[in-house]
Enzyme design. Structure first.
Site, PDB file in Angstrom:
ATOM      1  N   GLU A 199      -3.297  -3.284  -2.668  1.00 14.04           N
ATOM      2  CA  GLU A 199      -2.817  -2.090  -3.030  1.00 14.04           C
ATOM      3  C   GLU A 199      -3.457  -1.246  -3.906  1.00 14.04           C
ATOM      4  OE1 GLU A 199      -1.028   0.422  -2.377  1.00 14.04           O
ATOM      5  OE2 GLU A 199       1.150   0.108  -2.514  1.00 14.04           O
ATOM      6  N   ASP A 200      -3.438   0.027  -4.232  1.00 11.30           N
ATOM      7  CA  ASP A 200      -4.155   0.600  -5.083  1.00 11.30           C
ATOM      8  C   ASP A 200      -3.342   0.661  -6.533  1.00 11.30           C
ATOM      9  OD1 ASP A 200      -2.072   2.285  -4.184  1.00 11.30           O
ATOM     10  OD2 ASP A 200      -3.070   3.986  -4.082  1.00 11.30           O
ATOM     11  N   ASP A 256       3.756   1.321  -9.027  1.00 11.24           N
ATOM     12  CA  ASP A 256       4.267   2.046  -9.941  1.00 11.24           C
ATOM     13  C   ASP A 256       5.621   1.496 -10.176  1.00 11.24           C
ATOM     14  OD1 ASP A 256       4.092   4.663 -11.402  1.00 11.24           O
ATOM     15  OD2 ASP A 256       5.256   5.325  -9.574  1.00 11.24           O
ATOM     16  N   LYS A 276       1.272  -0.075 -13.458  1.00 10.95           N
ATOM     17  CA  LYS A 276       1.850   0.890 -14.368  1.00 10.95           C
ATOM     18  C   LYS A 276       3.177  -0.052 -14.774  1.00 10.95           C
ATOM     19  CE  LYS A 276       0.649   5.452 -13.415  1.00 10.95           C
ATOM     20  NZ  LYS A 276       1.213   6.814 -12.350  1.00 10.95           N
ATOM     21  N   PHE A 319      -0.778   9.947 -14.821  1.00 14.79           N
ATOM     22  CA  PHE A 319      -1.011  10.274 -13.488  1.00 14.79           C
ATOM     23  C   PHE A 319      -2.560  10.059 -13.310  1.00 14.79           C
ATOM     24  CE2 PHE A 319      -1.596  11.986  -9.158  1.00 14.79           C
ATOM     25  CZ  PHE A 319      -0.720  11.261  -8.457  1.00 14.79           C
ATOM     26  N   VAL A 320      -3.052   9.127 -12.453  1.00 14.28           N
ATOM     27  CA  VAL A 320      -4.376   8.811 -12.526  1.00 14.28           C
ATOM     28  C   VAL A 320      -4.955   9.228 -11.145  1.00 14.28           C
ATOM     29  CG1 VAL A 320      -4.865   7.419 -14.399  1.00 14.28           C
ATOM     30  CG2 VAL A 320      -4.259   6.455 -12.121  1.00 14.28           C
ATOM     31  N   ASP A 374      -5.442   9.505  -5.034  1.00 15.39           N
ATOM     32  CA  ASP A 374      -5.248  10.947  -4.915  1.00 15.39           C
ATOM     33  C   ASP A 374      -4.299  11.488  -5.726  1.00 15.39           C
ATOM     34  OD1 ASP A 374      -2.873   9.944  -3.362  1.00 15.39           O
ATOM     35  OD2 ASP A 374      -3.215  11.863  -2.703  1.00 15.39           O
ATOM     36  N   ARG A 381     -10.123  11.223  -3.994  1.00 11.74           N
ATOM     37  CA  ARG A 381     -10.351   9.738  -3.771  1.00 11.74           C
ATOM     38  C   ARG A 381     -11.690   9.260  -3.928  1.00 11.74           C
ATOM     39  NH1 ARG A 381      -5.220   8.490  -1.206  1.00 11.74           N
ATOM     40  NH2 ARG A 381      -4.327  10.067  -0.014  1.00 11.74           N
TER      41      ARG A 381
HETATM   42  P1  IMP Z   1       5.776   3.030  -5.892  1.00 10.01           P
HETATM   43  O1  IMP Z   1       6.556   2.750  -4.585  1.00 10.01           O
HETATM   44  O2  IMP Z   1       6.386   3.897  -6.894  1.00 10.01           O
HETATM   45  O3  IMP Z   1       5.082   1.692  -6.577  1.00 10.01           O
HETATM   46  O4  IMP Z   1       4.544   3.788  -5.416  1.00 10.01           O
HETATM   47  C1  IMP Z   1       3.014   3.313  -5.394  1.00 10.01           C
HETATM   48  C2  IMP Z   1       2.151   4.370  -4.755  1.00 10.01           C
HETATM   49  O5  IMP Z   1       2.605   5.714  -5.360  1.00 10.01           O
HETATM   50  C3  IMP Z   1       0.907   4.095  -4.558  1.00 10.01           C
HETATM   51  O6  IMP Z   1       0.509   3.416  -3.691  1.00 10.01           O
HETATM   52  C4  IMP Z   1       0.226   5.347  -4.848  1.00 10.01           C
HETATM   53  O7  IMP Z   1      -0.121   6.101  -3.623  1.00 10.01           O
HETATM   54  C5  IMP Z   1       1.381   6.283  -5.410  1.00 10.01           C
HETATM   55  N1  IMP Z   1       0.836   6.363  -7.029  1.00 10.01           N
HETATM   56  C6  IMP Z   1       1.817   6.026  -8.103  1.00 10.01           C
HETATM   57  N2  IMP Z   1       1.086   6.342  -9.168  1.00 10.01           N
HETATM   58  C7  IMP Z   1       0.012   7.006  -8.912  1.00 10.01           C
HETATM   59  C8  IMP Z   1      -1.015   7.755  -9.687  1.00 10.01           C
HETATM   60  O8  IMP Z   1      -0.996   7.723 -11.064  1.00 10.01           O
HETATM   61  N3  IMP Z   1      -1.885   8.276  -8.959  1.00 10.01           N
HETATM   62  C9  IMP Z   1      -1.989   8.452  -7.675  1.00 10.01           C
HETATM   63  N4  IMP Z   1      -1.133   7.799  -7.050  1.00 10.01           N
HETATM   64  C10 IMP Z   1      -0.190   7.193  -7.598  1.00 10.01           C
HETATM   65 MG    MG Z   2      -1.153   8.310  -2.853  1.00 10.16          MG
END
Ligand code: IMP
Ligand code: MG
Length: 189
Positions: A105-106, A109, A137, A159-160, A166, A172
């Protein structure tokens, strides 16, 4: 290679993680996975699109007979906050019954996306499931008991973009990871 003085970099307030720091961590994680999965053929699952750049580098740092799978899940839209809704947009091509799966995963959050995905792959009978992420995070976690097995970098609640991440599908291709300037959201509001 894109230069830090280039046009796209003017939308960043600062660079948080450099390409050199990323490369060192990716190499280390590749070695760890190679050791931990000796004698196995893990299935690497790339969560599109954000993890694509990290995935391509990580896969080449693993010295094992891996297979690569791509999955697209949406929980975000183009906004900067999670909606809590998760849907599978593109599913795996192979059956993962009794397979050792590594989810790549990238960024974690809230954890909502990964928690849902992990539950789904468990249900399909994977032998083991580990989660590796480029960024974490921790301050924003909503799913408290989600276990992230390996995180390359813990970052503050900003927000990165870059190295796959992206904002509204842009940035990206930046080789480094940086904090997006609020001027960019304001422009689009
Ligand atoms: P989660 O379900 O809230 O953990 O969402 C994770 C997804 O939100 C990641 O796979 C990203 O696509 C997006 N995301 C969360 N924070 C960021 C950020 O700081 N920059 C870009 N995409 C983010
Ligand atoms: Mg995204």
């Amino acid at each position: 290679m894109i230069d830090v003085n280039g046009t796209v970099y003017q939308d960043l307030t600062k660079i948080l993680v450099t390409r050199e720091e990323i490369a060192a961590k990716v190499a280390e994680l590749g070695r760890i996975i190679t050791e931990q999965y000796q004698g196995k053929k893990p299935v690497l699952i790339c969560i599109l699109k954000g993890a694509a750049v990290f995935f391509a580098d990580l896969a080449r740092a693993i010295d094992l007979p891996v297979t690569m799978e791509f999955m697209a899940i949406s929980s975000y839209g183009s906004a900067t906050k999670t909606t809590g809704q998760v849907k599978v947009v593109k599913d795996l091509d192979q059956d993962i019954l009794d397979k050792d799966v590594i989810i790549v995963e990238d960024i974690v959050d809230s954890g909502v996306t990964l928690n849902y995905l992990k539950g789904m792959l468990e249900h399909r009978g994977a032998a083991s499931i580990r989660i590796v992420t480029l960024l974490d995070k921790p301050a924003r976690r909503r799913v408290r008991d989600l276990k992230v097995d390996y995180s390359c970098f813990n970052i503050p609640d900003e927000f990165v973009v870059g190295y796959g991440l992206d904002y509204d599908q842009m940035y990206r291709n930046l080789p480094d990871i940086g904090v997006l300037s609020p001027k960019v959201y304001e422009r689009n509001e």
